[in-house]
Design an enzyme around this catalytic site. Structure first.
Site, short mmCIF file in Angstrom:
data_model
loop_
_atom_site.label_atom_id
_atom_site.label_comp_id
_atom_site.label_asym_id
_atom_site.label_seq_id
_atom_site.Cartn_x
_atom_site.Cartn_y
_atom_site.Cartn_z
N ASP A 68 -77.07 -76.50 -52.65
CA ASP A 68 -75.92 -77.24 -52.14
C ASP A 68 -76.19 -77.55 -50.67
OD1 ASP A 68 -73.15 -78.13 -52.07
OD2 ASP A 68 -72.80 -76.68 -53.67
N ASP A 89 -72.66 -81.96 -50.63
CA ASP A 89 -71.25 -81.64 -50.54
C ASP A 89 -70.52 -82.65 -49.67
OD1 ASP A 89 -69.18 -79.43 -50.93
OD2 ASP A 89 -69.15 -79.60 -48.76
N GLU A 135 -71.63 -85.44 -54.28
CA GLU A 135 -70.26 -85.11 -54.64
C GLU A 135 -69.36 -86.24 -54.14
OE1 GLU A 135 -66.53 -82.11 -53.98
OE2 GLU A 135 -67.95 -82.45 -52.38
N HIS A 182 -66.62 -75.90 -59.79
CA HIS A 182 -65.91 -74.80 -59.10
C HIS A 182 -64.66 -75.27 -58.37
CE1 HIS A 182 -68.05 -76.88 -56.02
NE2 HIS A 182 -67.40 -76.20 -55.09
N ASP A 183 -64.36 -76.56 -58.38
CA ASP A 183 -63.15 -77.06 -57.71
C ASP A 183 -62.08 -77.50 -58.71
OD1 ASP A 183 -64.16 -76.82 -55.11
OD2 ASP A 183 -65.11 -78.79 -55.19
C1 GLC Z 1 -66.59 -79.66 -51.50
C2 GLC Z 1 -66.76 -78.37 -52.27
C3 GLC Z 1 -65.54 -77.53 -52.09
C4 GLC Z 1 -65.38 -77.24 -50.62
C5 GLC Z 1 -65.35 -78.52 -49.80
C6 GLC Z 1 -65.54 -78.23 -48.34
O1 GLC Z 1 -65.55 -80.41 -52.00
O2 GLC Z 1 -67.02 -78.66 -53.62
O3 GLC Z 1 -65.60 -76.33 -52.82
O4 GLC Z 1 -64.18 -76.53 -50.41
O5 GLC Z 1 -66.42 -79.37 -50.15
O6 GLC Z 1 -66.84 -77.80 -48.09
#
Ligand code: GLC
Length: 569
Positions: free
Chosen positions: A99, A200, A278, A335-336
């Site tokens: 990541d 990310d 993402e 995970h979100d």
């Molecule tokens: C992305 C991640 C998430 C995190 C956010 C801030 O959306 O998937 O889990 O809280 O970034 O880093």
């Protein structure tokens, strides 16, 4: 077989390190645990792992607040433990991507400590500092994680900008030194043999340089409603639009595509690496070959009911909007988000729906990303004690509404709806205490879902041919052996049927054509397809025996049947 790259043919599996496998019995996942599970992953049949952040972090955002980009969090192990995991994965033919969190670091990163130490520190400009306005923050910008996007640093009397938590200050990507430092970190892991990165939060890397106030009229009450059922709930279009306006100047700003192109050049110095973003915006493919290799098709999962009509509309939009040479990438959970098993279940055919969801991922055109635990049907777990919550936006929300006068019991229900803890509970390895994740008597970092004792665990499912896990293995295996599912084109059949989805995957290279039928309903159907093929040989079905030869004119489909057949002329 076609000349697809490994990341086009393969199936990715996201590991959330904190919750995957606890090797040293301290209640937290780690590399010793992950390494011990590599045989499980090889046996499952996945081809690549995406590891959520494993770097040192004070864990304000469960690892997405990084305090050192070139090391391993002590609680997860050492750099040698990481190398051991990586080598073990590679020996089994499993690639590993990491990541990459570019938007922000932790407030405890050395870079930020230096930056905040004085206004004339050489790293001051590595973050985004501004003077306040009328005794308050520089503007009205908000953080989607709660409250103002600005935090006053009393020592130097200026505010720093943080799109996410105040413990996640935004890096200033207009400063070339930041870029150089981050590219060094990127190379550090690539030199070690890592196969690429999941990027990310790329949409938030740049801000509008003049930083004007946003003009949205969304009230706090509406904002809470928006977040009540998801992250955010996108079904109320008006609220979504007002919400978008809040962040208008904080997301998707000019400069980000040039930056992605630069990162792509760094990655391309290494053979055969991959970037996946993402973000659901296909513009991150650039011209199809100069930005990211893949961009998640998030719109597909943003529904509470996975229906043929929804899938067709999504595929039609998505495939048509990809630039030439761009490669699709599908996922239904991470995970979100809500877990796939929980999100699409109807209470009566939950298992069949979960199977159809996997079949969809593995038969649509593009690379599938699975999330750890979905293969055993892990469900969301709603916490009932606010003290056990670990997800900061949920805790912020709870405190805010209780301070506004909402009864704590009601606030708890809403916070549990919103909390991402629900999909991050420890992996359920067995029916033992702590689900075999941690030894008996150890308090795990998030509670274990008690349904591990009711068969939702890997050990119980491992040798049961009818289990969801066995189904995952069979279908993953089939996908590998079936060229049309890897490189075939996608052509819809019976385009208006509301119960089932039917399509052809046609491979030029291997000359194989497959008919895929996914029945999302509890009704059976007698189907007739006008195909040039004489017969269809069943490759996989939840109903018809494999190897059976069927006629395309008289195909019977059982309730919730998943059917994959090869056309024979
Ligand atoms: C992305 C991640 C998430 C995190 C956010 C801030 O959306 O998937 O889990 O809280 O970034 O880093």
């Amino acid at each position: 077989m076609s000349d697809l790259k490994w990341w086009q043919k393969g199936v990715f599996y996201q590991i959330y390190p904190r919750s995957f496998a606890d090797g040293n019995g301290d209640g937290i996942g780690d590399f010793i645990g992950m390494t011990a599970k590599l045989d499980y992953l090889a046996d499952l049949g996945i081809d690549a792992v995406w590891l959520s952040p494993h770097f040192p972090s004070p864990q304000y955002d469960v690892g997405y607040d990084i305090s050192d980009y070139t090391a391993v969090a002590a609680e997860y192990g050492t750099l040698d433990d990481f190398r051991h995991f990586l080598d073990g994965a590679h020996q089994r033919g499993i690639r590993v991507i990491l990541d990459l969190v570019m938007n922000h670091s932790s407030h405890l990163h050395q870079w930020f400590s230096e930056s905040r130490s004085s206004r004339d520190n050489p790293k001051r400009d590595w973050y985004i500092w501004r003077d306040g306005r009328n005794g308050g923050p520089p503007n009205n910008w908000l953080s989607p994680f709660g409250g103002s996007a600005w935090e006053l640093d009393p020592a130097t009397g200026q505010y720093y900008y943080h799109y996410f938590l105040k413990e996640q200050p935004d890096l200033n990507w207009r400063n070339p030194e930041v870029k150089n430092a981050m590219w060094q970190a990127v190379r550090f892991w690539l030199d070690m043999g890592v196969d690429g990165y999941r990027l990310d939060a790329i949409g938030t890397i740049f801000e509008q340089p003049d930083m004007p106030d946003h003009r949205s009229k969304l009230t706090e009450e509406e904002m809470r409603r928006l977040f009540k059922r998801g992250f955010p709930d996108r079904t109320d279009k008006k609220l979504v639009e007002l919400w978008r306006q809040i962040y208008e100047y904080q997301v998707e700003q000019p400069g980000v595509h040039e930056l992605m192109q630069e990162l792509r050049c760094v990655i391309d110095e290494y053979p055969d690496r991959v970037l996946v973003g993402e973000n659901d915006n296909v513009s991150y493919h650039g011209d199809g070959d100069n930005e990211l290799h893949m961009v998640f098709n998030f719109p597909l999962m943003r529904t509470d009911r996975m229906t043929p009509a929804w899938i067709r509309a999504n595929q039609q939009d998505r495939l048509a909007s990809l630039p030439p040479r761009a490669w699709p990438c599908n996922t239904l959970n991470n995970h979100d988000s809500t877990r796939v098993y929980t999100r699409y279940r109807d209470g009566r055919h939950d298992d069949a729906i979960a199977r159809a969801a996997l079949a969809l991922m593995l038969t649509l055109r593009g690379t599938p990303f699975l999330y750890n635990g979905e293969e055993i049907g892990m469900t969301d777990y709603r916490l009932t004690d606010i003290n056990l919550f670990r997800d900061p936006p949920a805790v912020w929300f709870y405190n805010a509404v209780v301070a506004d006068g909402m009864p704590p019991a009601q606030a708890l229900v809403l916070a549990a709806d919103l909390s991402r803890d629900r999909c991050r509970t420890p992996m359920q390895w067995s029916s033992e205490v702590n689900a075999g994740f941690s030894p008996k008597g150890v308090q795990t970092w998030l509670p274990v879902n008690p349904n591990h004792a009711q068969g939702i665990n890997a050990a119980d499912q491992q040798n049961d041919p009818d289990s969801l896990l066995s189904f995952y293995k069979r279908l993953l295996h089939l996908r590998k052996q079936t060229p049309a599912l890897l490189d075939g084109s996608y052509a819809l059949l019976h385009e208006t049927n509301e119960d089932y989805l039917a399509f052809l995957r046609q491979s030029q290279g291997s000359r194989q054509t497959c008919l895929v039928i996914l029945n999302f309903s509890d009704r059976d159907h007698s189907l007739s397809f006008d195909l040039s093929a004489r017969d269809i040989r069943c490759l996989f079905s939840t109903y018809t025996p494999e190897g059976t030869t069927l006629s395309p004119d008289t195909l019977k489909i059982a309730p919730f049947e998943i059917f994959i057949g090869e056309l024979i002329s």
